[in-house]
Design an enzyme around this catalytic site. Structure first.
Site, PDB file in Angstrom:
ATOM      1  N   CYS A 137       0.750  -0.900   0.117  1.00 49.45           N
ATOM      2  CA  CYS A 137      -0.322   0.609   0.186  1.00 49.45           C
ATOM      3  C   CYS A 137       0.300   1.687  -0.143  1.00 49.45           C
ATOM      4  O   CYS A 137       1.561   1.625   1.812  1.00 49.45           O
ATOM      5  CB  CYS A 137      -0.829  -0.094   1.472  1.00 49.45           C
ATOM      6  SG  CYS A 137      -1.878   1.364   1.428  1.00 49.45           S
ATOM      7  N   CYS A 140      -0.346   3.611   2.065  1.00 48.75           N
ATOM      8  CA  CYS A 140       0.058   3.785   3.475  1.00 48.75           C
ATOM      9  C   CYS A 140       1.478   4.492   4.066  1.00 48.75           C
ATOM     10  O   CYS A 140       1.511   4.501   5.193  1.00 48.75           O
ATOM     11  CB  CYS A 140      -0.520   2.163   3.690  1.00 48.75           C
ATOM     12  SG  CYS A 140      -1.682   1.704   3.721  1.00 48.75           S
ATOM     13  N   ASP A 141       2.103   4.058   3.257  1.00 52.83           N
ATOM     14  CA  ASP A 141       3.464   3.779   3.569  1.00 52.83           C
ATOM     15  C   ASP A 141       3.981   4.480   2.414  1.00 52.83           C
ATOM     16  O   ASP A 141       5.702   4.942   2.969  1.00 52.83           O
ATOM     17  CB  ASP A 141       4.213   2.661   3.295  1.00 52.83           C
ATOM     18  CG  ASP A 141       2.931   1.562   4.453  1.00 52.83           C
ATOM     19  OD1 ASP A 141       2.978   1.363   5.344  1.00 52.83           O
ATOM     20  OD2 ASP A 141       2.748  -0.394   4.536  1.00 52.83           O
TER      21      ASP A 141
END
Length: 313
Positions: A137, A140-141
């Site tokens: 992701c 997300c990261d």
């Protein structure tokens, strides 16, 4: 002999959607029973740092956040249990759900929050370094790789979107495409190819993710020539799709071509009255913890209203 138990509101799954549904359902006195499934806490338990969930100014570890969600649901009165839903029958009411093939739960309303699982390449190094530079992701990261080099594998719209997202953060993005063309829409392909710090490797696969305790490189193999090269990277993103955990419901619920449960837009309602779906099992667009939690809230409110209207509340 099979054990049978009757419950008012059954929640299947225990990520942000399932636990939030449990908080709301418990507060509405629906006496929810939640089964955690094969991965209690869901995908967030394989995420290290979460920095984009509101209310955590210093960030939080994914597993820790899911412990907080679980404790809150339990404090509100949700009955949280270990166990995996293995079979369902939504053709009659009360609905029937079998847990671990041995216990039968009969429920007036069911909230499905079984999530989706990222598809992986199947490399040993990819699993070993998952959370330590390997991610499924970028949204997300990606933040953790500002000013660093990263690689991404995938050829669809999601991969293209994530490569573009990463290009705004990372110095260079090495994008691996297995064939000699991308599956992404033409406009996304053009954007990728016009972005100067995205380098596309055609006919290429990840041979091995390199690094002991963290990702520090990637060995790329050309499918046509067999040639290998190593690029130094700090982050490796897999964007080859997600698989919604919806197989056991397919006989009764409408799924889209990718297997996501179809819900009435703006609601959590499925095609079966009294069965609701929340989180990543029905969301292939956003797939964030905060949107999953929001849809878990919607599912509990929808279930409460439906139970009241049906005279079951």
């Amino acid at each position: 002999m099979e054990q049978t138990q009757k419950v008012h509101c059954l929640i299947i799954g225990s990520g942000p959607a399932g636990y939030t549904a449990a908080v709301y359902a418990a507060r509405a006195n629906l006496k929810p029973v939640l089964y955690q499934g094969i991965q209690p806490g869901g995908q967030l338990t394989i995420t290290t740092e979460v920095e984009n969930y509101p209310g955590y100014p210093d960030g939080v570890q994914g597993p820790e956040m899911m412990v907080h969600f679980e404790k809150q649901a339990a404090r509100m009165g949700a009955d949280i249990r270990y166990g995996l839903a293995t079979r369902v029958d939504f053709s009659v009411r009360p609905f029937k759900v079998w847990i671990d093939e041995e216990k039968l739960i009969e429920a007036d309303a069911v909230i499905i929050a079984t999530g989706a699982s990222a598809k992986w390449l199947g490399l040993e190094s990819e699993q070993r370094l998952n959370g330590y530079g390997v991610s499924a992701c970028a949204v997300c990261d990606g933040f953790f790789f500002r000013g660093k080099e990263v690689a991404i594998i995938g050829a669809g719209d999601t991969a293209a979107e994530e490569a573009l997202y990463l290009s705004k953060l990372a110095t260079n993005v090495h994008m691996l495409i297995r064939s000699d063309k991308m599956r992404a829409s033409r406009v996304m392909q053009e954007r990728v190819q016009q972005t100067p710090n995205i380098k596309v490797y055609w006919n290429s696969e990840a041979d091995e993710v390199l690094g002991e305790s963290r990702v520090d490189g990637l060995r790329i193999r050309n499918n046509k020539t067999g040639d290998k090269q190593v690029v130094p990277i700090s982050g490796f993103f897999v964007a080859i799709g997600h698989q919604p955990n919806s197989a056991i419901f397919s006989e009764f619920l409408d799924l889209d071509e990718a297997g996501y449960i179809k819900t009435t837009p703006g609601t959590s309602r499925t095609n079966v009255e009294g069965v609701f779906a929340a989180g990543d099992v029905q969301d292939k667009i956003y797939r964030q913890a905060v949107t999953a939690a929001g849809s878990g809230c919607m599912a509990a409110l929808d279930a409460e209203r439906w139970l009241t209207a049906s005279g079951l509340a």
